[in-house]
Scaffold this active site. Sequence first.
Site, short mmCIF file in Angstrom:
data_model
loop_
_atom_site.label_atom_id
_atom_site.label_comp_id
_atom_site.label_asym_id
_atom_site.label_seq_id
_atom_site.Cartn_x
_atom_site.Cartn_y
_atom_site.Cartn_z
N ASN A 1 0.81 -1.22 0.00
CA ASN A 1 0.00 0.00 0.00
C ASN A 1 0.84 1.28 0.00
OD1 ASN A 1 -2.52 1.64 0.91
ND2 ASN A 1 -1.00 1.97 2.52
N ARG B 1 -3.77 12.36 2.35
CA ARG B 1 -2.92 13.51 1.95
C ARG B 1 -2.57 13.43 0.48
NH1 ARG B 1 3.15 12.35 4.30
NH2 ARG B 1 3.43 10.36 3.27
N ALA C 1 -10.06 9.72 0.75
CA ALA C 1 -9.49 10.98 1.23
C ALA C 1 -8.20 10.67 1.98
CB ALA C 1 -10.48 11.66 2.16
N TYR D 1 3.47 7.72 -12.15
CA TYR D 1 2.55 7.02 -11.25
C TYR D 1 1.69 6.01 -12.02
CZ TYR D 1 -1.06 6.79 -7.53
OH TYR D 1 -1.94 6.38 -6.57
P1 NAD Z 1 -1.01 8.29 2.32
O1 NAD Z 1 0.04 9.23 1.90
O2 NAD Z 1 -1.98 8.75 3.34
O3 NAD Z 1 -0.37 6.94 2.83
C1 NAD Z 1 0.73 6.37 2.21
C2 NAD Z 1 1.70 5.95 3.29
O4 NAD Z 1 2.80 5.30 2.67
C3 NAD Z 1 2.25 7.12 4.08
O5 NAD Z 1 2.04 6.94 5.46
C4 NAD Z 1 3.75 7.11 3.74
O6 NAD Z 1 4.56 7.52 4.85
C5 NAD Z 1 3.98 5.68 3.38
N1 NAD Z 1 5.16 5.53 2.52
C6 NAD Z 1 5.53 6.30 1.48
N2 NAD Z 1 6.68 5.87 0.98
C7 NAD Z 1 7.06 4.79 1.69
C8 NAD Z 1 8.18 3.91 1.65
N3 NAD Z 1 9.14 4.06 0.74
N4 NAD Z 1 8.23 2.90 2.55
C9 NAD Z 1 7.27 2.74 3.50
N5 NAD Z 1 6.21 3.57 3.59
C10 NAD Z 1 6.10 4.57 2.70
O7 NAD Z 1 -1.78 7.85 0.99
P2 NAD Z 1 -3.06 6.92 0.71
O8 NAD Z 1 -4.01 7.70 -0.09
O9 NAD Z 1 -3.52 6.26 1.92
O10 NAD Z 1 -2.42 5.88 -0.31
C11 NAD Z 1 -2.27 4.49 -0.05
C12 NAD Z 1 -2.09 3.78 -1.38
O11 NAD Z 1 -3.26 3.90 -2.17
C13 NAD Z 1 -0.96 4.35 -2.25
O12 NAD Z 1 -0.30 3.30 -2.89
C14 NAD Z 1 -1.69 5.19 -3.26
O13 NAD Z 1 -0.96 5.34 -4.45
C15 NAD Z 1 -2.93 4.36 -3.47
N6 NAD Z 1 -4.08 5.09 -3.99
C16 NAD Z 1 -4.73 5.99 -3.26
C17 NAD Z 1 -5.83 6.63 -3.80
C18 NAD Z 1 -6.63 7.56 -2.98
O14 NAD Z 1 -7.71 7.99 -3.47
N7 NAD Z 1 -6.22 7.88 -1.76
C19 NAD Z 1 -6.21 6.40 -5.11
C20 NAD Z 1 -5.52 5.48 -5.84
C21 NAD Z 1 -4.46 4.82 -5.28
#
Ligand code: NAD
Length: 909
Positions: A589, A689, A687, A654
């Site tokens: 994730n 960051r 939702a 991405y």
């Molecule tokens: P977020 O930024 O709240 O959480 C991501 C977490 O990953 C953060 O806590 C960050 O510290 C951690 N992280 C980043 N790089 C890292 C690394 N190298 N090693 C370990 N941890 C690391 O974001 P989110 O929205 O919760 O995203 C979670 C996943 O879902 C991501 O892969 C994102 O691409 C994917 N995603 C999210 C959405 C969305 O609508 N939020 C949509 C599509 C995909």
Amino acid sequence: MIGITSYGAYIPRLRLDRMSIFNAMGWFAPAIMMVAQGERSMCNWDEDAVTMAVAASRDCLNGQDKHKLDALYLASTTLPFADRQNAGILASALNLNDNLITADHTSSQKAATTALITALESVKGGERKNIMVTASDRRETKTAYFYEMWFGDGAASLMVGDTDVIAEYKGSYSLSIDFVDHYRGADKKYDYVWEERWTRDAGYGAIIPQVINGLFDKLGISMDDVDKLVYPCFFKGDHRKIAQGLGATPEKLVDNMHEVCGETGAAHAFMMFISALEQAQPGERILMCGFGQGANALYFEVTDNITNLPQRRGVKGSLENKKSIDNYHKWLKFRDLIQTEMGIRAEAPTQTATSVLWRKNKMILGLVGGKCRECGTPQFPKADICVNPNCGAFYSQDDYEFADVPAQVKTFTGDMLAVSVDPPAIYGMVQFEGGGRLVADFTDCELDDIKVGLPVQMEFKRKGVDKGRGFVNYFWKAVPVPGAAEEMEKLRFDDQVAIVTGGGAGLGKVYALELAKRGAKLVINDLGGARDGTGKGSSAPADKVVEEIKAMGGEAVANYDSVATPEGGENIVKTAVDEFGRVDILINNAGILRDKSFLKMEPDNWKAVMDVHLNGTYHVTRPAMAVMKENGYGRIVMTTSAAGLYGNFGQTNYSAAKMALVGLMNTLKLEGKKYDIKVNTIAPIAASRLTEDVMPPDLFEKAKPEFVAPMVLFLCSKDCQETGTIFNAGMGYFNRAAVYTGQTVQLGDPDHPPTLEQIHENWEKINSLDGAKEIEDANSAIFALISSHSDAQSEAQAAGEEAGSVEAIFDDMAASFKADAAAGVDVVFQFNISGKDGGDWYCVIKDGKCTIDAGTHEKPVCTIKMEEGDFLAMMGGKLPPMQAFTSGKLKIEGDVMKSQLLEKLFKIG
Ligand code: NAD
């Protein structure tokens, strides 16, 4: 401001269907049919006014500091002791301070409102600051009587004080009139009741309006100043009529609760008042009356603080937690209205040495054990030597209250031989969270409800009654937590170990918390970096989630490695194995964003995103899959994105990384198949960051990660048999995304490649997705490409006609065996061919030889199921085996891979 600061209630779980009273006794008293609607609450055999009072008071103390109480009043007309202060038993059970005043208020149905006015006035006078008034009644009646129908059992509790007031006390008015609608002589079990019509007219109908009007005059208010009107009156029509007479509109009148529990005696005014408070808005004004040898009327105004009161069971929660019964004999037995033979075992001495009770008072009535000052181990009972074998400290134990500590069933039994009013006697070992065990009776449950691990709560109940000496023994029993058994039926992850990368925030945090709630042990990996992956990182996000999980009694460990390096990935998995011994679930994730339009996308931004999303997933999945393979089980979730699946301006890095993960899944699903490793992909919308500046604000509000988590948890569960599939999920909406392949168009011929013009001419057909389908793997895709579905079908038909019978094929099959290709092959194929000329044959290949027999083999390695026409077409070389398989015409069970040997071992066509 003086007023009510908290409330609590308890209505026994058992509800007697009133029709069961009529069905059993209607032959004798047909008129009771008139009030036989709904259910009445009914104490279990081990409940009485004191035990219910303890339950209601504990509910009232929820979120309050019990040590601030400086007075405790218990109001009831059915107290078990005539001379031993019942409020004192209540105070001991609640483990209150000794330096408080306790009092029983009794001998009238209005005892509770009298006690409440006394409490309010003494707080107002400044003598006392916090007083709890608890009312409770378990009234007895003879059988087949209106009052048996009208009455219910229950307790309700109100706390009075001058801070955090939820309902301000505005004043009261009392009438003391020796009106005797019923009475109970000092040595009598049942009430003596005078004529109902007189009670209705001269009692309720006259006295309640009189007290309410008296209050109006005293406070200078009118019915316009009242939003809710509370007064008990079990005569339903008169209950309404009195309100009408007072000029109250029907919505002001609070229901008398006849249908749901019946009138709970001295507690009933409180009960109705609390049901009004539970729905009250700040500013609402409630008038409450108690009735009995006169009446009391009290006037309150609800304050804003009502919205801050912590969640509690209250009346609503009590009513929801119910078990309806229609066994009238059970009621008679529980109320001691019939005499059953209890056997000689029941004759064991029951005398209570009050000296022992005094010495062990805290332990027996308060469920107070000990906690070692040296090592922190709790134990019950408290002892001179610590029970922890590694500690063994002497005289090191402080008091430790177990009553409110969450517990689980460790062992249990249902004993038909032990004496019990409600056999089988259920008892067993209870394990408290944080340590300490107790062998306890279980009550308010059936044997079938109890399971090892079931969450239970400790409740104060009757242990036994010494009828000869008129003494009631109390102790604590284990009661299943309402709804816990249903919770246990849910999909659980107990003893499974899950890794969530990027589990310190956003979606990952919610996945982790939800998995922990359902029993999984978690590795929370998070680097704690910035949104774009820059910065030194921080251990705080992962640590916080670990703390949260531990606080709810779960197990978790933090890991701060970056997924972006092979060493980081290895270490994340190592953390799981070192800490918990295995890995069952991996949610890839972790994620960052570095958005730029493609021409501005410098290599470092490209690489950073690839490193976290694509390479990061590779780095963690590889060592995790090795552990899963060893265990023969695993669930892996990849995280893609709509940007990858469908494209998004400014996110080339991405999108590329996210779609690459789909490719990784496609192959891992094949490689993991044999080991029950399922690999699926989620495309979340939530939702966080990452999305705060891309999502419209109203969408951002609604798109909570909690709406995605259930899908991810399902993909992580044993029940999920899906693999290689992509799901979109957000805001509670779910759908599936897939790569679909259109129908084949064949152009040119073996000697002449198609021309550019032919492509142009056939563009519409080639570009069409009509009849498109999903394809299992790359091999199938090649077959799908080179065989036009429709052509193959008609050719197969024709070939089937040419190929002769199924039986003939098996007769000739041994002759088409290619022995030179069979070195080292040891396999049994079972063929089940359906259709009129079909049948079962099996083929054993071993040591370079092939034998074919009709019938069913005991241990086939690979079973092939086909319809006879398709089989003939395939064996005639007109239906390629792979196409037959992908189109569903050829079904394979057992070792699927071995089926590929067929083409190698036999001359087909
Ligand atoms: P977020 O930024 O709240 O959480 C991501 C977490 O990953 C953060 O806590 C960050 O510290 C951690 N992280 C980043 N790089 C890292 C690394 N190298 N090693 C370990 N941890 C690391 O974001 P989110 O929205 O919760 O995203 C979670 C996943 O879902 C991501 O892969 C994102 O691409 C994917 N995603 C999210 C959405 C969305 O609508 N939020 C949509 C599509 C995909």
